[in-house]
Design a protein around this motif. Structure first.
Motif, PDB file in Angstrom:
ATOM      1  N   UNK A 107      49.914  26.363  47.444  1.00 43.46           N
ATOM      2  CA  UNK A 107      48.919  26.561  46.396  1.00 43.46           C
ATOM      3  C   UNK A 107      48.756  25.269  45.608  1.00 43.46           C
ATOM      4  N   UNK A 108      47.551  25.084  45.074  1.00 39.71           N
ATOM      5  CA  UNK A 108      47.289  23.926  44.237  1.00 39.71           C
ATOM      6  C   UNK A 108      46.319  24.334  43.132  1.00 39.71           C
ATOM      7  N   UNK A 109      46.245  23.499  42.100  1.00 36.01           N
ATOM      8  CA  UNK A 109      45.338  23.794  41.001  1.00 36.01           C
ATOM      9  C   UNK A 109      45.515  22.789  39.883  1.00 36.01           C
ATOM     10  N   UNK A 142      44.332  28.301  40.333  1.00 36.33           N
ATOM     11  CA  UNK A 142      45.163  28.372  41.535  1.00 36.33           C
ATOM     12  C   UNK A 142      44.282  28.621  42.752  1.00 36.33           C
ATOM     13  N   UNK A 143      44.484  27.816  43.791  1.00 36.85           N
ATOM     14  CA  UNK A 143      43.803  27.966  45.072  1.00 36.85           C
ATOM     15  C   UNK A 143      44.817  27.851  46.186  1.00 36.85           C
ATOM     16  N   UNK A 144      44.716  28.737  47.179  1.00 35.18           N
ATOM     17  CA  UNK A 144      45.525  28.528  48.372  1.00 35.18           C
ATOM     18  C   UNK A 144      44.989  27.294  49.088  1.00 35.18           C
ATOM     19  N   UNK A 157      38.861  30.145  47.487  1.00 39.10           N
ATOM     20  CA  UNK A 157      39.031  31.156  46.446  1.00 39.10           C
ATOM     21  C   UNK A 157      39.932  30.624  45.335  1.00 39.10           C
ATOM     22  N   UNK A 158      39.483  30.780  44.084  1.00 40.53           N
ATOM     23  CA  UNK A 158      40.252  30.287  42.941  1.00 40.53           C
ATOM     24  C   UNK A 158      40.498  31.417  41.949  1.00 40.53           C
ATOM     25  N   UNK A 159      41.710  31.480  41.437  1.00 36.09           N
ATOM     26  CA  UNK A 159      42.044  32.424  40.373  1.00 36.09           C
ATOM     27  C   UNK A 159      42.449  31.648  39.126  1.00 36.09           C
ATOM     28  N   UNK A 167      48.873  37.033  33.506  1.00 37.65           N
ATOM     29  CA  UNK A 167      47.538  37.618  33.458  1.00 37.65           C
ATOM     30  C   UNK A 167      46.664  36.830  34.426  1.00 37.65           C
ATOM     31  N   UNK A 168      46.147  37.514  35.458  1.00 36.53           N
ATOM     32  CA  UNK A 168      45.396  36.847  36.523  1.00 36.53           C
ATOM     33  C   UNK A 168      43.946  37.302  36.492  1.00 36.53           C
ATOM     34  N   UNK A 169      43.044  36.335  36.548  1.00 35.61           N
ATOM     35  CA  UNK A 169      41.611  36.627  36.647  1.00 35.61           C
ATOM     36  C   UNK A 169      41.133  36.264  38.043  1.00 35.61           C
ATOM     37  N   UNK A 170      40.595  37.264  38.755  1.00 34.70           N
ATOM     38  CA  UNK A 170      40.070  37.064  40.102  1.00 34.70           C
ATOM     39  C   UNK A 170      38.544  36.940  40.051  1.00 34.70           C
TER      40      UNK A 170
END
Length: 325
Positions: A246-248, A263-265, A270-272, A290-293
């Protein structure tokens, strides 16, 4: 979630929040009149409040700022009009700048909080009175109903002893809405060490491994806002699986309490948005992520990978390898 109803009454120009809480009136009153406790639930997840002024007397004022995950700020001020503890208090609530100066372009409202005994503990009723239909509709359009429900969903953790609330429950996943998930885990250890374990490579590589049989092969930390991070894992020995990572970027760092990152795989678009909060009480730390999709489909796809199980294995390793040393 303690909120049982939110009623907007356009005839009487009111918005009423009703919540049933599993705590006695005196305990709920303390949560609403102690700024350190109020900070834990006044802002919705992702927008925690900080009270910079608190004078809980008739004619006194309270100033607060809610801090968004990308550096946004939304401030407000209360003027205490009536106080009759532990039963009720009334404030004049206004949007404000960071110095507490009311914003004349946004509506103000009179808010009354009442606390009464109930079969489950306490019924809290919060009624906001607006000067016009336009003011009521403007506040509702700004997301007041949804924001209030999300904010109040944090109150149970405040009213209970932290260990009574979370100990032994493992990694708990709550679906707040289609795009937001809250993950909590209590660990036995001080917040300072838990923060270091999330931000120092030599400690991260000891516990942040997911299921047994994996190793962290890359650990680049974002130490400042705007910096990038990158973490990678690979199977060891006969363990099945493909390397991944993961990176971000770091959007907010408030050590040792809060960090917000994207965060992106690696290799995927896709980014969260990940908002990590640490709260310590009596030597134990509640980790809240707390994660926002981007949408419900992405949320469900990622949760179905067994993410929560891998997190639980890592948190158990954190306690075993680092926090009990």
């Amino acid at each position: 979630m303690p909120v049982t109803d939110v009623i907007t009454d356009t005839d009487n120009l009111t918005m009423t929040v009703i919540a049933d809480l599993a705590a006695p009136v005196e305990r709920v009153w303390n949560a609403y009149t102690d700024p350190q406790q109020l900070e834990r639930f006044w802002g919705p997840p992702g927008w925690p409040a900080t009270f910079t002024k608190w004078d809980h007397t008739v004619g006194g004022r309270a100033d607060y700022t809610m801090n968004g995950p990308r550096g946004e700020k939304a401030s407000g001020t209360w003027e205490f009009l009536e106080i009759d503890g532990p039963r009720t208090f009334t404030v004049l609530d206004a949007f404000a700048d960071e110095d507490g100066n009311p914003n004349p372009d946004l509506p103000s409202m009179r808010m009354t909080f009442t606390f009464a005994p109930s079969e489950t503990g306490t019924r809290m009723v919060n009624t906001s009175y607006f000067a016009s239909l336009e003011a009521l509709e403007q506040v509702v359009a700004m997301g007041a109903v949804e924001g209030t429900k999300l904010a109040m969903s944090q109150l149970d953790a405040v009213l209970q002893d932290l260990r009574d609330y979370a100990q032994g429950k493992g990694t708990n996943v709550e679906l707040l809405d289609d795009m937001h998930v809250r993950i909590t885990r209590l660990v036995e250890g001080p917040r300072e060490l838990v923060w270091r374990a999330h931000n120092e490579p030599e400690l991260m590589q000891q516990w942040l491994l997911g299921p047994d049989g994996w190793e962290m092969t890359e650990c680049i930390v974002a130490a400042e806002v705007g910096q990038s991070y990158r973490n990678s894992w690979a199977p060891v020995g006969d363990t099945e699986g493909q390397p991944f990572g993961f990176e971000g970027e770091a959007l907010l760092i408030d050590a040792p309490r809060r960090s917000v990152t994207t965060e992106r795989m690696i290799g995927m678009p896709i980014e969260t948005l990940n908002d990590l909060n640490l709260y310590e009480e009596d030597g134990a730390t509640l980790i809240t992520l707390f994660i926002e999709y981007p949408d419900k489909e992405t949320r469900d796809m990622i949760l179905a990978t067994g993410m929560a199980d891998g997190m639980e294995t890592s948190y158990a390793r954190l306690e075993r390898e680092l926090l009990t040393v």
